[in-house]
Enzyme design. Structure first.
Site, PDB file in Angstrom:
ATOM      1  N   HIS A 196       6.733  -9.002   3.573  1.00  0.00           N
ATOM      2  CA  HIS A 196       5.403  -8.444   3.302  1.00  0.00           C
ATOM      3  C   HIS A 196       4.933  -8.971   1.949  1.00  0.00           C
ATOM      4  O   HIS A 196       5.068  -8.308   0.922  1.00  0.00           O
ATOM      5  CB  HIS A 196       5.448  -6.911   3.298  1.00  0.00           C
TER       6      HIS A 196
ATOM      7  N   HIS B 283       0.826  -1.213   0.000  1.00  0.00           N
ATOM      8  CA  HIS B 283       0.000   0.000   0.000  1.00  0.00           C
ATOM      9  C   HIS B 283       0.860   1.263   0.000  1.00  0.00           C
ATOM     10  O   HIS B 283       0.446   2.283  -0.552  1.00  0.00           O
ATOM     11  CB  HIS B 283      -0.929   0.018   1.221  1.00  0.00           C
TER      12      HIS B 283
ATOM     13  N   HIS C  96       1.398  -8.124   5.589  1.00  0.00           N
ATOM     14  CA  HIS C  96       0.462  -8.134   4.453  1.00  0.00           C
ATOM     15  C   HIS C  96      -0.874  -8.805   4.772  1.00  0.00           C
ATOM     16  O   HIS C  96      -1.933  -8.243   4.500  1.00  0.00           O
ATOM     17  CB  HIS C  96       1.101  -8.794   3.225  1.00  0.00           C
TER      18      HIS C  96
END
Length: 587
Positions: free
Chosen positions: A194, A106, A222
Site C-alpha cells: 500500500h 488512511h 493505495h
C-alpha cells in the site's frame, strides 16, 4: 465512510462494500484480500464502524467449512495482536470466509498504543490484520503460508509506511522478504503493498524494480484508478494488479475508469484473475473543453460571449447526462444521480462565469451540483515571474474534490517555498515540519509541533556546544544550516518526528492526569533560556498550551549572543504555522 454525511452520496461506500462481500459468498471464495484503506478516516465514526461490522458479520460468519490450512508460525504473522492466530481457528468464532488485510495510509496505526481501526475489527475476530512493522529502520517480512491441496501460497504484506522512509529502506537494503525453508520455488508468492505506485517526487513512491523478482503477483493498493488486469513487469518478471478504490473520491480522470474487483484463482504456480464489475458504484463522467478551440462558435470579442459559453457548457453537461441514462438502463443497482464534471479551459481572453448559478439547472439531476464546472487557465510564460505568497483563500476556493486531495505535507512545503527569507525554516526541515503538522491535524497530537521544535532546539544546542561555535550570528547561522541539511531525507529526520510524537503523547498523558486532579494550569509560557555555556545540557521545558511563539517573541532572549537571536527568529516562524493548520482543518 467517505462523504458519509452527504445527503446524496452518504451511503455509497456501505452499499458497495455490501456488494463486494456478497460477491465473495456467491463465488465461494476461500478468503477475501484487502489492500488497505478499508476506512477513509483514521478514526471512523460509529456509524461507519457499525456498518462495516454489520456487513462482515452478515457475510463472513457461518458454517461453511474452511478448506485451506496455515503452515506458518501465526505468532509471527500476527505478533502485534492479543490473539495471534487466524480468526477461523478461534474456537469461540464461527468463520466461513476469512478476511486478510494490511492497513493503509488512511487507517494506519496511531496513538500511544499504535492501534488502528483494523485492529478493532481484528480484536472482534472479523479481520486478520497482517503486514505490520514497528521498526523505522529495518523491515523483515515473514509470509503467511497457506495450503489447499497441492497449491501453496506465500502471502506477503506491508502496511502503509511513509514512502520516503520505505524508499530509503530499499536503497539501504534494509527490506528482507523471508522465504519458506522447504521447496521455496514451489510456492505461489503473492505480495500486498500500500504505497504510491506513480512517481510524486524523487523518493515519494516505490518503484516496482525495488521488489524481489521471486514474486509471482503484486496486489498494489493505495492508487485509486482501477487497473485490475495483471500487467507483467518485464524486468522483475512478476505481474502487478491494481484494484483501485471501490468508490469515487475525487473528480479526476483516473476515477472515471469502471470500478472492478478481482476473483483470483491459483493452481500450483499458475493463476487467473477474473474482472468483476461493480454494479452499485455511482456513475462518473468527465470531459475537458477548451474554449479557444471553438472559434466558429464564439470569440472573446463577441457581445454576449458569456451567454454563448454558458449555453455551450450546458449542452456538454446534458450530453453526459443522456449518456449516463443510457448506460443505467436495465441496471437497478446503479444510483440514479451520476457524478458529472466539465473542465473548462478559458485561456485566450475568455472569462469565467458564476458556477453556482449554472449548477442550479442540474441540482435535481446530478449528485455533485456544486462541483459540475471547473474552470482552468494555462498561464502564459513571462520573463519576469515574481514569487507570490501562498494564497490560502485560493486554496479554499478550489472545488471540494480537489481540496480533499490536498496533503498537509505538500501545503507546508509549498508555504515555505514561497515564504520570505525572514520566515524560512532554520532548525527544522520542511519534511519534518510537514509530518509534525500532519500529526497535529490528522491524528490530534496537539503537542507534536511544539515538541518537535523543542526536541530539535535541544539537539541543535548540544551540537553547537560540542562544536564550540563562536557566538556570532554568522557562525551560528552557518553551523545550524549545515546541521539541518545533513539530516535531510535520512533516518535521523524520521526519528526526530517519532521522538516528538512520543513526547507529545507523554505530555498529553501528564496533562490528562493533572486535569483528573483538578489542578489549574496557567496559559502563560515560562521563560525560555537559550544557554551558551557548556555546563547546561538542554533548554527548560515550555509550559502551557501555546506552541512557543508568544514566549519566544517576548522573552526568548538567552545569555548566548547569537542563540537568543536565533530562537527569536523561530518565534517569527511559528506565528505562521496556525495559518497552515487552520486551512487544513477547514479541508
Amino acid at each position: 465512510g467517505y462523504l458519509e454525511k452527504d445527503a446524496i452520496r452518504g451511503n455509497d461506500t456501505f452499499v458497495t462494500f455490501d456488494e463486494i462481500m456478497k460477491q465473495a459468498v456467491q463465488n465461494e471464495v476461500d478468503f477475501v484480500l484487502l489492500g488497505g484503506d478499508l476506512f477513509h478516516d483514521n478514526k471512523p465514526s460509529r456509524k461507519t464502524m457499525h456498518c462495516c461490522m454489520e456487513v462482515m458479520r452478515k457475510y463472513c460468519m457461518g458454517d461453511r467449512p474452511i478448506v485451506f490450512e496455515i503452515l506458518s508460525d501465526q505468532a509471527v504473522n500476527f505478533s502485534h495482536s492479543k490473539f495471534p492466530w487466524v480468526n477461523y481457528l478461534d474456537s469461540n468464532l464461527n468463520i466461513s470466509i476469512p478476511v486478510f488485510s494490511v492497513h493503509g495510509n488512511h487507517d494506519d496505526p496511531t496513538g500511544a498504543d499504535g492501534l488502528c481501526a483494523i485492529d478493532l475489527l481484528s480484536c472482534a475476530g472479523l479481520i486478520n490484520h497482517f503486514g505490520r512493522s514497528r521498526s523505522v529502520e529495518k523491515l523483515e517480512i515473514s509470509p503467511v503460508l497457506l495450503k489447499k491441496g497441492n497449491t501453496r501460497i506465500a502471502l506477503y504484506g506491508i502496511g502503509s509506511i511513509p514512502d520516503e522512509r520505505l524508499y530509503r529502506m530499499f536503497i539501504n537494503n534494509q527490506v528482507t522478504m523471508l522465504r519458506p525453508r522447504e521447496d521455496e520455488d514451489g510456492w505461489f508468492n503473492l505480495f500486498v503493498i500500500h504505497q504510491n505506485r506513480s512517481k510524486h517526487g524523487a523518493t515519494n513512491y516505490i518503484p516496482e524494480q525495488f521488489l524481489d523478482d521471486f514474486l509471482d503477483l503484486v496486489v498494489w493498493g493505495h492508487e485509486h484508478e482501477c487497473k485490475i488486469a495483471p500487467v507483467r513487469n518485464e524486468q522483475q518478471l512478476f505481474y502487478v494488479t491494481q484494484p483501485g478504490s471501490s468508490v469515487i473520491t475525487s473528480l479526476s480522470p483516473g476515477e472515471a475508469v469502471k470500478k472492478h474487483i478481482g476473483l483470483l484463482r491459483v493452481k500450483g504456480k499458475k493463476m487467473n484473475l477474473q474482472k468483476i464489475p461493480l454494479q452499485t458504484v455511482r456513475q462518473f463522467f468527465i470531459q475537458d473543453v477548451t474554449l479557444s478551440e471553438h472559434p466558429d462558435l464564439f470569440s472573446p470579442e463577441q457581445p454576449n460571449v458569456m451567454l454563448k459559453v454558458m449555453a455551450f457548457c450546458q449542452e456538454k453537461v446534458e450530453e453526459m447526462l443522456e449518456e449516463a441514462e443510457r448506460q443505467r438502463l436495465g441496471n437497478s443497482l446503479t444510483p440514479e444521480k451520476p457524478l458529472i464534471r466539465l473542465r473548462v479551459d478559458y485561456s485566450g481572453g475568455f472569462e469565467a462565469f458564476n458556477t453556482m448559478r449554472f449548477s442550479q439547472k442540474f441540482v435535481d439531476q446530478v449528485a455533485n451540483p456544486k462541483e459540475i464546472l471547473h474552470f482552468i487557465r494555462h498561464r502564459e510564460a513571462k520573463d519576469n515571474i515574481k514569487e507570490e505568497d501562498m494564497d490560502f483563500e485560493a486554496i479554499l476556493s478550489r472545488p471540494t474534490s480537489e481540496v480533499l486531495q490536498l496533503r498537509v505535507e505538500d501545503l507546508v512545503k509549498e508555504y515555505f517555498q514561497k515564504a520570505e527569507k525572514n520566515v524560512q525554516l532554520s532548525l527544522l526541515t520542511e519534511q519534518g515540519m510537514g509530518k509534525a503538522v500532519q500529526e497535529f491535524v490528522d491524528k490530534e497530537e496537539k503537542d507534536a509541533i511544539e515538541e518537535l521544535i523543542k526536541y530539535q532546539l535541544e539537539k541543535t544546542q548540544r551540537f553547537l556546544r560540542e562544536r564550540r561555535v563562536e557566538a556570532t550570528e554568522e557562525k551560528i547561522d552557518e553551523e545550524i544550516r549545515q546541521f539541518r541539511d545533513s539530516k535531510r531525507n535520512t533516518a535521523e529526520e524520521d526519528e526526530e518526528v517519532q521522538e516528538a510524537i512520543i513526547r507529545a503523547k507523554a505530555h498529553r498523558d501528564r496533562s490528562d492526569s493533572v486535569r483528573d486532579d483538578d489542578l489549574n494550569l496557567s496559559d502563560e509560557p515560562a521563560d525560555i533560556a537559550v544557554e551558551s555555556d557548556e555546563e547546561s545540557t538542554s533548554a527548560p521545558a515550555i509550559r502551557g498550551r501555546g506552541c512557543g511563539s508568544r514566549g519566544s517573541s517576548r522573552r526568548g532572549r538567552g545569555r548566548g549572543r547569537g542563540a537568543g537571536w536565533r530562537f527569536n527568529r523561530h518565534g517569527l516562524l511559528l506565528s505562521n504555522i496556525p495559518a497552515i493548520i487552520s486551512v487544513y482543518n477547514v479541508v
